[in-house]
Design a protein around this motif. Sequence first.
Motif, PDB file in Angstrom:
ATOM      1  N   UNK A  58       0.876  -1.180  -0.040  1.00  0.00           N
ATOM      2  CA  UNK A  58      -0.063   0.147  -0.019  1.00  0.00           C
ATOM      3  C   UNK A  58       0.798   1.127  -0.150  1.00  0.00           C
ATOM      4  N   UNK A  59       0.303   2.393  -0.488  1.00  0.00           N
ATOM      5  CA  UNK A  59       0.959   3.596  -0.361  1.00  0.00           C
ATOM      6  C   UNK A  59       0.896   4.454  -1.520  1.00  0.00           C
ATOM      7  N   UNK A  60       1.071   3.920  -2.880  1.00  0.00           N
ATOM      8  CA  UNK A  60       0.874   4.434  -4.098  1.00  0.00           C
ATOM      9  C   UNK A  60       0.207   3.634  -5.140  1.00  0.00           C
ATOM     10  N   UNK A  61      -0.603   4.579  -5.766  1.00  0.00           N
ATOM     11  CA  UNK A  61      -1.538   3.699  -6.643  1.00  0.00           C
ATOM     12  C   UNK A  61      -0.876   3.674  -8.012  1.00  0.00           C
ATOM     13  N   UNK A  62      -1.342   2.940  -8.997  1.00  0.00           N
ATOM     14  CA  UNK A  62      -0.666   2.507 -10.342  1.00  0.00           C
ATOM     15  C   UNK A  62      -0.428   3.558 -11.211  1.00  0.00           C
ATOM     16  N   UNK A  63      -1.346   4.678 -11.449  1.00  0.00           N
ATOM     17  CA  UNK A  63      -1.241   5.901 -12.442  1.00  0.00           C
ATOM     18  C   UNK A  63      -0.131   6.728 -11.537  1.00  0.00           C
ATOM     19  N   UNK A  64      -0.039   7.046 -10.106  1.00  0.00           N
ATOM     20  CA  UNK A  64       1.138   7.827  -9.853  1.00  0.00           C
ATOM     21  C   UNK A  64       2.247   7.255  -9.902  1.00  0.00           C
ATOM     22  N   UNK A  65       2.233   5.861  -9.841  1.00  0.00           N
ATOM     23  CA  UNK A  65       3.665   4.917  -9.867  1.00  0.00           C
ATOM     24  C   UNK A  65       4.086   5.131 -11.347  1.00  0.00           C
ATOM     25  N   UNK A  66       3.251   4.938 -12.471  1.00  0.00           N
ATOM     26  CA  UNK A  66       3.622   5.208 -13.656  1.00  0.00           C
ATOM     27  C   UNK A  66       3.983   6.540 -14.162  1.00  0.00           C
ATOM     28  N   UNK A  67       3.530   7.468 -13.609  1.00  0.00           N
ATOM     29  CA  UNK A  67       3.849   8.685 -13.891  1.00  0.00           C
ATOM     30  C   UNK A  67       5.510   9.120 -13.417  1.00  0.00           C
ATOM     31  N   UNK A  68       5.452   8.806 -11.839  1.00  0.00           N
ATOM     32  CA  UNK A  68       6.848   8.836 -11.411  1.00  0.00           C
ATOM     33  C   UNK A  68       7.843   8.455 -12.272  1.00  0.00           C
TER      34      UNK A  68
END
Length: 92
Positions: A56-66
């Motif tokens: 838990x902690x970061x969703x897929x869209x935020x991870x892909x953007x980062x």
Amino acid sequence: MKTAHCLPCAILSCLLAGCAATTTPVLDSHFGESVALLKAQQIMYPDAYRNANPVSGIDGKAGASAYQRYQKSFAAPEPQPNVFTIGVGGRQ
């Protein structure tokens, strides 16, 4: 005359026999144990593979953007200042 040749041969064979003997049998038997111990000590949670809960902690869209921003930083890196011009012609 034969004894004159035997003495250097005997001395040479004794010296070579001394070089062939190993003096560290205890150390040789424990070779590599410290490296294996250090590698095992670097694992924080040895049974982590048994945990089936999702992270838990970061969703897929935020991870892909980062990750995309991270990859883009290598495509166009920021220019580095010239270290030889420090203090020369700077703002006053």
